[in-house]
Design an enzyme around this catalytic site. Sequence first.
Site, mmCIF file in Angstrom:
data_model
loop_
_atom_site.group_PDB
_atom_site.id
_atom_site.type_symbol
_atom_site.label_atom_id
_atom_site.label_comp_id
_atom_site.label_asym_id
_atom_site.label_seq_id
_atom_site.Cartn_x
_atom_site.Cartn_y
_atom_site.Cartn_z
ATOM 1 N N GLU A 1 0.850 -1.189 0.000
ATOM 2 C CA GLU A 1 0.000 0.000 0.000
ATOM 3 C C GLU A 1 0.891 1.246 0.000
ATOM 4 O O GLU A 1 1.858 1.295 0.760
ATOM 5 C CB GLU A 1 -0.912 0.029 1.234
ATOM 6 C CG GLU A 1 -1.944 1.122 1.120
ATOM 7 C CD GLU A 1 -2.912 1.163 2.305
ATOM 8 O OE1 GLU A 1 -2.808 0.339 3.233
ATOM 9 O OE2 GLU A 1 -3.762 2.053 2.281
ATOM 10 N N ALA B 1 2.134 -0.033 10.697
ATOM 11 C CA ALA B 1 1.822 -1.422 10.406
ATOM 12 C C ALA B 1 0.976 -1.487 9.150
ATOM 13 O O ALA B 1 0.527 -0.458 8.645
ATOM 14 C CB ALA B 1 1.059 -2.059 11.570
ATOM 15 N N ASN C 1 -2.230 -6.287 5.463
ATOM 16 C CA ASN C 1 -2.272 -7.331 4.445
ATOM 17 C C ASN C 1 -3.154 -8.494 4.889
ATOM 18 O O ASN C 1 -3.084 -8.925 6.030
ATOM 19 C CB ASN C 1 -0.871 -7.872 4.198
ATOM 20 C CG ASN C 1 0.171 -6.779 4.133
ATOM 21 O OD1 ASN C 1 0.068 -5.899 3.297
ATOM 22 N ND2 ASN C 1 1.125 -6.815 5.046
ATOM 23 N N GLU D 1 -5.150 -2.774 12.712
ATOM 24 C CA GLU D 1 -4.874 -3.617 11.535
ATOM 25 C C GLU D 1 -5.843 -4.796 11.485
ATOM 26 O O GLU D 1 -6.318 -5.176 10.416
ATOM 27 C CB GLU D 1 -3.428 -4.120 11.538
ATOM 28 C CG GLU D 1 -2.362 -3.032 11.674
ATOM 29 C CD GLU D 1 -2.517 -1.851 10.736
ATOM 30 O OE1 GLU D 1 -3.076 -2.018 9.638
ATOM 31 O OE2 GLU D 1 -2.079 -0.731 11.098
ATOM 32 N N GLU E 1 -9.666 4.253 6.391
ATOM 33 C CA GLU E 1 -8.802 4.701 7.484
ATOM 34 C C GLU E 1 -9.558 5.448 8.583
ATOM 35 O O GLU E 1 -9.368 5.189 9.772
ATOM 36 C CB GLU E 1 -7.636 5.537 6.948
ATOM 37 C CG GLU E 1 -6.661 4.747 6.066
ATOM 38 C CD GLU E 1 -6.092 3.507 6.726
ATOM 39 O OE1 GLU E 1 -6.223 3.349 7.953
ATOM 40 O OE2 GLU E 1 -5.522 2.663 5.990
HETATM 41 N N1 B3K Z 1 -2.907 1.056 5.618
HETATM 42 C C1 B3K Z 1 -1.595 1.219 6.171
HETATM 43 C C2 B3K Z 1 -0.911 2.470 5.739
HETATM 44 C C3 B3K Z 1 -0.197 2.380 4.456
HETATM 45 C C4 B3K Z 1 0.615 3.625 4.208
HETATM 46 C C5 B3K Z 1 1.177 3.663 2.842
HETATM 47 N N2 B3K Z 1 2.061 4.788 2.665
HETATM 48 C C6 B3K Z 1 -1.606 1.181 7.653
HETATM 49 C C7 B3K Z 1 -2.899 1.469 8.297
HETATM 50 O O1 B3K Z 1 -3.454 2.524 8.222
HETATM 51 O O2 B3K Z 1 -3.424 0.577 8.903
HETATM 52 ZN ZN ZN Z 2 -5.323 1.892 8.702
#
Ligand code: B3K
Ligand code: ZN
Length: 880
Positions: free
Chosen positions: A126, A267, A270, A303, A325
């Site tokens: 990401e 973190a 995935n 996560e 987010e």
């Molecule tokens: N989704 C990832 C963040 C990715 C950042 C890319 N530059 C972590 C999170 O927000 O859980």
């Molecule tokens: Zn996140």
Amino acid sequence: MRTDSSPTTIFRQDYTPPAFLVETVELGFDLAPARTVVANRITLRRNPDAASHDIVLYGEEIELVQLRLNGQTLEAGDYQLNESTLTIRSAPAEAVLEIETLCAPAENTALSGLYVSNGNFYTQCEAEGFRRITYFPDRPDVMAKYTVMLRADKQQYPVLLGNGNLIEQGDLDDGRHYAKWEDPFKKPSYLFALVAAKLVCQEERFKLADGRDVLLQVWVEEGNLDKTDYAMQSLKNSIRWDEERWGLELDLDRFMIVAVGDFNMGAMENKGLNIFNTKFVLANPRTATDVDYAGIEAVVGHEYFHNWTGNRVTCRDWFQLSLKEGLTVFRDQEFSADMIGTDTGRAVTRIDQVRTLRQAQFPEDAGPMSHPVRPDSFVEINNFYTVTVYEKGAEVVRMYQTLLGRDGFRKGMDLYFERHDGQAVTCDDFRAAMADANRRDLSQFERWYSQAGTPVVTARTRYDAVKRNFDIILSQRGQAEQQPFHIPVAVGLLGADGRDLPLHLEHGKHAKGATTVVLELTGQEQIFRFRNVDERPIPSILRDFSAPVILEYDYTDDELLHLFNHDSDPVNRWEAGQRLAMERLLKLTAQVAAHGDANLKLDHTFINAMRAVLTDATLDPAFRELALILPSETIIAEQMDVVDPQAIHKARQFMRRTIGAALKQELLAQYQANQTPGEYSPDAASAGKRALKNLCLSYLMVAPGADELKLAQQQFDNASNMTDRSAALVAMIHSGADAGPYLKSFYADFEHEALVIDKWFAMQASAPTSDVAAVRKLMEHPAFNLKNPNRARSLIFNFTNANPARFHAADGSAYAFWAEFVIKLDAINPQVAARLARAMDRWRRYAPALQAKMKQALEQVAAHKLSNDVAEVVTKALAN
Ligand code: B3K
Ligand code: ZN
């Protein structure tokens, strides 16, 4: 990575659906640090909703070796290849592509895509890292099923992990082995992950609500198994909480967390294989502070919660980032609050959230990188993983809950999953689910997504003693040309005895006997009338910080003191104290700026208010600690038209010194009363005591005498945990006392604990005694390493962002330092460099002499050949 041409801006309005959808992805990896071979077989189908017949694949920093379409090798003329895309024009409606590429993970210092950390392989995809692994329609609205074959040397990389389930493993020739993983769920490419490493794990079987048995694992480097318990416990709590609060269950048979020491952020969610910065996994009492423990709980939760809010339902395009987010931050905030389980505990977490917003989000929203929660354009999406998208995004989600109630919000969530499971959707889809599930019109609420900036809500009141009416007149103003927001303003009324008055809102529904009501401000200005009000009340407005706004109301000192002493809403109680302090801080700052810091005075009223809170044993220690912390230098700066960092620092230090001296006995008594003897536990009650105790110590240590110094030294020597040890050391360093021997022994004790050495650098970098020369000297320390993001952040960022008086030294020397390291870091890791670049965001608010030097530093950076990441930040900073 480098851009020659000027960077392209991408607009939300230009979204078009993908021309081809991907059904399956089969990946084969032959892993070697210098040269990894990636074989990728994708089955594609033309998207009936799209006009184009071209297959567009993205690729970056990879070498194309072979390309086959439906079994035929394509020659150079059959496709177009440029720096970032591979296009096959007029492709057949059904296509099988076989793509072979090479990459060099060991050289990947950007830590995006496939990279090596301490000899092991990890990935970060990401937002757009998958294209650094293979050519692919690397966009979140392309969801596919993945099968992955990993092959690597067995001795060096005994552990081979992928998304989903392990379906096969075995040995190969030449000391190599393989593992085949299959992810049963469709996912966007940004959720792909692999790990090939020498690691060990703590594992446990766990029973889900429906009775299924799942395997949970926390993978770390050898020697760290004594620091995985809390992450594992947090994971189990997260799974349980998601079941209980939202009815959401883990959908895999196996869930893994892997900790890595080189990582760009906190973190990554995935699918089934979360990869974490070690900072948010590793903890034991010796190495981690209470704040670290709380961070681990929050990030493990965050996560894990993404599995539903982000993975099962994902974003259509990156402009919708806050869809996952903001919602997931809201969920982790609620999780942390529920884990504490008490009302004040919940309020304490809420106050922390407000502090973060004011410290970081409000300034962002008022600066050159200001953007709506759903941005309209970007150059580099990685620059938009911001406090606005995350924390303000979470506030927007919270406002739905405030407007619809907990049950209404839950109904909205249920409908959202019912409608969109397995899809890539938009913020509008989320809002529609909330509206439809509750039969509410939330069209005006959309402006929270489309309009940037922090709205200002102004309140006026009037009391009619004869008619016994109390009116609250609320008005709002946003940025120029903006339409009014839909703002929930929670309000209560306090009587002279400090108790909440019963509320009778004219034209509004609320529960009988309610002492807080949510007023909905939707127009430019509205009058809300309360009836049967027997005395002139003191209004408590924006309770629980019910909206991310700046509230203006002309409180008198007496009213604020009344609220500070009595408000039943802890957030507003705290807020009243902050207002009292801020008024004084601003006056003192002006005085220092005009006449220096001699002859400053702090009134007894304020000191007595502080004393009362400090010694009120009926109040939660965690709350008392927050109530006693003065607004930060950054927050004070935001209130000023022309920022004078030195004056702010001196004024705030004067206030701290004065409080420390005036309340010395009480501080000492509370220091003793809030000890936590016995075995360390990171629970909120114990952590709250330690926080209050250590705040007392820090007040006592502003201008320490021999006794205070001894207290700090004893605490350092006898500490049974890192919270107390580091607090003692910080107090010593910040007091300007000779902390040398203590710093030395701390270093010697923790030389092999990278996360603790990060603290060692951080506490020195943020000390008001450290100037840029001291920081440069620390850079020469053998343990400093610019390539490791945690280490770079610990020293450089803590200086530029947490030591404003030194960073803004009059000679501009620290700005030159900043420029030098933005440029150096950019050549290593653009994402980290771009974060550092943000330290100059507010340059226009400083006195002309400083401004000129900041501008010069910005121009110096801008003159370099830069990554898109840094170019976007400095270009915006310099633009008018
Ligand atoms: N989704 C990832 C963040 C990715 C950042 C890319 N530059 C972590 C999170 O927000 O859980
Ligand atoms: Zn996140």
